[in-house]
Scaffold this motif. Sequence first.
Motif, short mmCIF file in Angstrom:
data_model
loop_
_atom_site.label_atom_id
_atom_site.label_comp_id
_atom_site.label_asym_id
_atom_site.label_seq_id
_atom_site.Cartn_x
_atom_site.Cartn_y
_atom_site.Cartn_z
N TYR A 9 1.77 6.40 4.60
CA TYR A 9 1.61 5.31 5.57
C TYR A 9 0.48 4.38 5.12
O TYR A 9 0.61 3.16 5.18
N ILE A 10 -0.61 4.96 4.67
CA ILE A 10 -1.75 4.16 4.21
C ILE A 10 -1.42 3.48 2.88
O ILE A 10 -1.73 2.31 2.69
N VAL A 11 -0.78 4.18 1.97
CA VAL A 11 -0.51 3.67 0.63
C VAL A 11 0.59 2.61 0.65
O VAL A 11 0.43 1.52 0.11
N CYS A 12 1.72 2.95 1.27
CA CYS A 12 2.89 2.05 1.20
C CYS A 12 3.91 2.48 2.25
O CYS A 12 4.43 3.60 2.19
N LYS A 13 4.23 1.59 3.17
CA LYS A 13 5.18 1.90 4.25
C LYS A 13 6.58 2.18 3.68
O LYS A 13 7.31 3.01 4.19
N LYS A 75 -8.95 6.87 -6.53
CA LYS A 75 -8.25 5.58 -6.44
C LYS A 75 -7.56 5.38 -5.09
O LYS A 75 -7.43 4.27 -4.63
N MET A 76 -7.12 6.45 -4.49
CA MET A 76 -6.45 6.39 -3.19
C MET A 76 -7.35 6.99 -2.10
O MET A 76 -6.89 7.67 -1.19
N ASN A 77 -8.63 6.70 -2.20
CA ASN A 77 -9.63 7.30 -1.32
C ASN A 77 -9.30 7.18 0.16
O ASN A 77 -9.39 8.15 0.90
N TYR A 104 -12.99 15.12 -5.95
CA TYR A 104 -12.37 14.26 -6.95
C TYR A 104 -12.79 14.74 -8.33
O TYR A 104 -13.94 14.58 -8.74
N THR A 105 -11.86 15.37 -9.03
CA THR A 105 -12.21 16.05 -10.28
C THR A 105 -12.60 15.10 -11.41
O THR A 105 -13.53 15.39 -12.15
N LYS A 145 2.12 -3.93 -4.80
CA LYS A 145 0.72 -3.50 -4.70
C LYS A 145 0.20 -3.16 -6.08
O LYS A 145 0.97 -2.93 -7.01
N ARG A 146 -1.09 -3.07 -6.21
CA ARG A 146 -1.72 -2.85 -7.51
C ARG A 146 -1.31 -1.53 -8.16
O ARG A 146 -1.35 -1.38 -9.37
N TYR A 147 -0.94 -0.56 -7.37
CA TYR A 147 -0.60 0.74 -7.92
C TYR A 147 0.90 0.96 -8.07
O TYR A 147 1.33 2.06 -8.42
N CYS A 148 1.72 -0.06 -7.84
CA CYS A 148 3.18 0.08 -8.01
C CYS A 148 3.59 0.61 -9.38
O CYS A 148 4.49 1.47 -9.46
N PRO A 149 2.98 0.15 -10.49
CA PRO A 149 3.43 0.63 -11.80
C PRO A 149 3.34 2.16 -11.98
O PRO A 149 4.08 2.73 -12.76
N ASN A 150 2.45 2.82 -11.26
CA ASN A 150 2.28 4.27 -11.39
C ASN A 150 3.04 5.07 -10.33
O ASN A 150 2.96 6.30 -10.31
N CYS A 151 3.75 4.39 -9.46
CA CYS A 151 4.43 5.06 -8.35
C CYS A 151 5.75 5.66 -8.81
O CYS A 151 6.48 5.07 -9.61
#
Length: 164
Positions: A9-13, A75-77, A104-105, A145-151
């Motif tokens: 929900y926070i990252v992407c609906k 990154k997704m804090n 966060y390792t 969103k900025r993180y779409c390429p890694n989704c």
Amino acid sequence: MSGLHVQYYIVCKRKLWLYAKNINLAPENDKVMEGAILHERAYRQIKERDIHIDNQIQIDAMDKYYVREVKNSSKMNEADRWQLLFYLYELKKRGVEKKGLIQYTKEKKTQEVELTHEDIARLDKMMNEIEQIIDCVQPPKFVKKRYCPNCAYHDFCFAGEESE
């Protein structure tokens, strides 16, 4: 509803909707596999780990004072924080009150999380909104969103969709 619903929900609906409809593209995703390996190796010294409660809560580890979650990076804090707050809230409803720790390792840092009355109010609102999104027949509109390429859903979302 699970902690992942809150995180998505926070990252992407749209990701939330796809996940809720059991369109699960994540198992083959490199980032997801990396997270699974991290989860398996984390908190070996803690007796209570990999705790499942009512198909809703899946906690990495829990000790006398803390509910603990491990993540690769911060990154997704915000999403990580709300996922842990959801766990703390659900435990509180069951009579268990604890604080939370996110480890966060990659950054070798830990963030303490404490559930407040304001968080509870926001979680109640969030859970209602999550249910509304899940109940929709169509997925929410695509928003780049900025993180779409890694989704894990990247190819699905970019197949013929126009961004806003």
